[in-house]
Design an enzyme around this catalytic site. Sequence first.
Site, short mmCIF file in Angstrom:
data_model
loop_
_atom_site.label_atom_id
_atom_site.label_comp_id
_atom_site.label_asym_id
_atom_site.label_seq_id
_atom_site.Cartn_x
_atom_site.Cartn_y
_atom_site.Cartn_z
N GLU A 127 -6.11 -4.63 -5.18
CA GLU A 127 -6.58 -5.83 -5.89
C GLU A 127 -6.96 -6.87 -4.86
OE1 GLU A 127 -3.69 -7.20 -8.71
OE2 GLU A 127 -3.73 -5.31 -9.83
N TRP A 156 -12.38 -2.65 -4.07
CA TRP A 156 -12.64 -1.55 -3.10
C TRP A 156 -12.38 -0.18 -3.73
CZ3 TRP A 156 -8.69 -5.21 -1.34
CH2 TRP A 156 -9.24 -6.32 -0.72
N ILE A 157 -12.86 0.02 -4.93
CA ILE A 157 -12.56 1.28 -5.63
C ILE A 157 -13.64 2.33 -5.31
CG2 ILE A 157 -12.11 2.37 -7.86
CD1 ILE A 157 -9.96 0.26 -6.85
N GLY A 242 -2.65 11.89 -0.69
CA GLY A 242 -3.98 11.35 -0.36
C GLY A 242 -4.16 11.18 1.14
N GLN A 279 -18.58 15.21 36.45
CA GLN A 279 -17.17 15.10 36.11
C GLN A 279 -16.89 13.93 35.16
OE1 GLN A 279 -14.23 14.54 39.33
NE2 GLN A 279 -13.52 16.59 38.86
N GLU A 363 -6.24 3.96 2.06
CA GLU A 363 -5.01 4.72 1.73
C GLU A 363 -3.86 4.31 2.67
OE1 GLU A 363 -5.41 8.61 0.21
OE2 GLU A 363 -7.45 8.24 -0.49
N GLY A 364 -3.85 3.02 2.97
CA GLY A 364 -2.83 2.44 3.84
C GLY A 364 -3.35 2.29 5.25
N SER A 366 -3.23 1.56 9.37
CA SER A 366 -2.37 2.20 10.39
C SER A 366 -1.00 1.55 10.40
CB SER A 366 -3.01 2.07 11.78
OG SER A 366 -4.23 2.77 11.79
N1 CAA Z 1 6.62 7.67 -0.85
C1 CAA Z 1 7.45 7.61 -1.91
N2 CAA Z 1 8.04 6.47 -2.30
C2 CAA Z 1 7.78 5.37 -1.59
C3 CAA Z 1 6.92 5.36 -0.47
C4 CAA Z 1 6.33 6.58 -0.10
N3 CAA Z 1 5.47 6.69 0.92
N4 CAA Z 1 6.85 4.10 0.04
C5 CAA Z 1 7.64 3.34 -0.74
N5 CAA Z 1 8.21 4.10 -1.71
C6 CAA Z 1 9.14 3.69 -2.75
C7 CAA Z 1 10.45 3.20 -2.13
O1 CAA Z 1 11.33 4.28 -1.90
C8 CAA Z 1 10.96 2.26 -3.20
O2 CAA Z 1 11.51 3.02 -4.26
P1 CAA Z 1 12.89 2.57 -4.97
O3 CAA Z 1 12.68 1.22 -5.51
O4 CAA Z 1 13.10 3.62 -6.02
O5 CAA Z 1 13.92 2.57 -3.89
C9 CAA Z 1 9.68 1.64 -3.75
O6 CAA Z 1 8.62 2.55 -3.43
C10 CAA Z 1 9.37 0.30 -3.17
O7 CAA Z 1 9.31 0.47 -1.79
P2 CAA Z 1 9.51 -0.71 -0.77
O8 CAA Z 1 10.72 -1.51 -1.14
O9 CAA Z 1 9.48 -0.07 0.56
O10 CAA Z 1 8.23 -1.61 -1.06
P3 CAA Z 1 7.48 -2.56 -0.09
O11 CAA Z 1 6.76 -3.50 -0.95
O12 CAA Z 1 8.39 -3.10 0.95
O13 CAA Z 1 6.46 -1.64 0.73
C11 CAA Z 1 4.62 -0.13 1.06
C12 CAA Z 1 5.83 -0.55 0.21
C13 CAA Z 1 5.00 1.16 1.81
C14 CAA Z 1 4.16 -1.15 2.07
C15 CAA Z 1 3.54 0.13 -0.02
O14 CAA Z 1 3.23 -1.07 -0.68
C16 CAA Z 1 2.28 0.76 0.51
O15 CAA Z 1 2.24 1.96 0.74
N6 CAA Z 1 1.21 -0.05 0.66
C17 CAA Z 1 -0.11 0.46 1.00
C18 CAA Z 1 -0.90 0.71 -0.24
C19 CAA Z 1 -2.06 1.62 0.00
O16 CAA Z 1 -1.97 2.62 0.68
N7 CAA Z 1 -3.19 1.30 -0.62
C20 CAA Z 1 -4.32 2.13 -0.56
C21 CAA Z 1 -5.16 1.93 -1.77
S1 CAA Z 1 -5.79 3.40 -2.46
C22 CAA Z 1 -7.19 3.76 -1.61
O17 CAA Z 1 -7.47 3.29 -0.54
C23 CAA Z 1 -7.97 4.84 -2.27
C24 CAA Z 1 -9.41 4.89 -1.97
O18 CAA Z 1 -10.22 4.45 -2.73
C25 CAA Z 1 -9.86 5.66 -0.79
#
Ligand code: CAA
Length: 379
Positions: A127, A156-157, A242, A279, A363-364, A366
Site C-alpha cells: 500500500e 505497485w501491483i 514467492g 586478463q 517481495e521484500g 534486501s
Molecule cells: N514466514 C512466516 N511467518 C512470518 C514471516 C515469514 N517469513 N515473517 C513474519 N512472520 C510471522 C511472525 O512469525 C509473526 O507471527 P506470530 O504473530 O504468529 O508470532 C507475524 O508474522 C508478525 O511478524 P513480526 O512480528 O516479525 O512482524 P514485523 O511487523 O516486525 O515484521 C516483516 C514482519 C518480516 C518485516 C514483514 O512485514 C515483511 O515480510 N515485510 C515485507 C513485505 C513484502 O515482502 N512485500 C512484498 C510485496 S508483494 C510483491 O512485491 C509482489 C509483486 O508484485 C512482485
Amino acid sequence: MNFELTEEHIAVRDAAREFTQAELLPGVIDRDTEARFPKEQIQKMGELGFMGMMVDPKYNGGGMDTLSYVLAMEEISKIDASASVSMSVNNSLVCWGLEKYGTEEQKEKYLKPLATGEILGAFCLSEPEAGSDATSQRTEAKLEGDHYILNGTKNWITNGSSASVYLVIAQTDASKGHKGISTFIVEKGWEGFIIGKKEDKLGIRGSDTHSLMFNDVKVPVGNRIGEEGFGFSFAMETLNGGRIGIAAQALGIAAGAYELALAYSKERKAFGKPISQHQAIQFKLADMATQIEAARMLVYKAACIKDQGEDYAHASAMAKLYASEVAMNVTVEAVQVHGGYGYVKEYHVERLMRDAKITQIYEGTSEIQKIVISRNLLK
Ligand code: CAA
C-alpha cells in the site's frame, strides 16, 4: 543435497529455453521501450504449462516440483524478466496460496483457470504506506451480513490491469494488529474496483504495474481465504515461496547477462586480439561465473528444501538476498565488458541491468531478507 537434474528437469529447462528464444527474444527490446505487456507470449506460456507449474493436475496444474519451476524461471528471466515476473506472481503468490488454503469452491472457480494461464492473478499486499512494513495495512474489509465491504488502495501491483483475479490483503479488525488481517479474492469488474495509474518504471517495463482502488467493493464471505485474522500469516507464508521465484528470476537475469558478455568478449577485438584474451576481461568473467554458480546453489537448495517439506523461509530469504545482489553486480559488469555497446538497447545488457534492480526491492527488499534471516538465526 543432490542437485543432479532428472530427465524431467532437463526437459522443462529445454522447453523454457526453446520457447524463450522463439517467442520472447523477438520483440523484447520494443516491449521494453514501449512498456508493453507480453500478452500473447504469456498466453502461450499458459498453453505450455508455465503458469501453474506446481499446481496439482486435478486443478489443471503441471504437478511439478519447485526445482522445475526455478529452472523455467531462470531460463525465461535470461531474456524477459517482465514475462517472468508475471509467471512468478501467478505461480507462487496466487496459485500456491489458493491451492494450499482455498476452499474446494474457490479452487474450482479460480485456481483451475489460473493454473492453465487462461486468466492471470495478482497479489495485493503493498500500500502507499505499507511496503516493507506490511502489518500497517490501511485497506479495510467490514463484515456486513454475507459479504464484506472493501475500501482502500494498493500500490505497485504486478499484473495490475492484466489480471482477472486479485488476492487482496485487508484489515478486518484493526485492534488486533497483524492478527486482524484477512485475505480476499476479488474479481476484476466488480463495482467500486478501479484499476489506477500504470507505473512508468526503470526496469521490467513490460510488466504492468498498477495502483488499485477499492471503493465500497462488495466481497462475498465465501471469497475470504482461511479464517478472519489469517491474512498476515497467509501473506508471509506465500512470500516465502514467492522469494524463491524472484531469486530464480535474479539468477536468470545474471546468467543471461553473463552469457551475452562471454559471447561478446570472444568476438570483440581490441589491441590486436579478442578482449576475452585480456586478463582485465578474464577476471571479470571469472568473478561473474563464480557469483552466478554460488547464487544457483542457494536458489536450487531453497527449492529442494521446499520440495522436501521442510521450513524454507530462511533458505528462500538467503537465496533472494544473494541472487539479487549477484544480478546487480553481474549485469553492471556485463555492461562494462560491452563498453559503449553495452549502453545501447540493441545489446540487451542495459535492459538486464535495469531489470536486475527490482529483484532487490520486490517481495521484500534486501533489508527485509536480512530481517527474516537474522530472526531465524537468533530464535
Ligand atoms: N514466514 C512466516 N511467518 C512470518 C514471516 C515469514 N517469513 N515473517 C513474519 N512472520 C510471522 C511472525 O512469525 C509473526 O507471527 P506470530 O504473530 O504468529 O508470532 C507475524 O508474522 C508478525 O511478524 P513480526 O512480528 O516479525 O512482524 P514485523 O511487523 O516486525 O515484521 C516483516 C514482519 C518480516 C518485516 C514483514 O512485514 C515483511 O515480510 N515485510 C515485507 C513485505 C513484502 O515482502 N512485500 C512484498 C510485496 S508483494 C510483491 O512485491 C509482489 C509483486 O508484485 C512482485
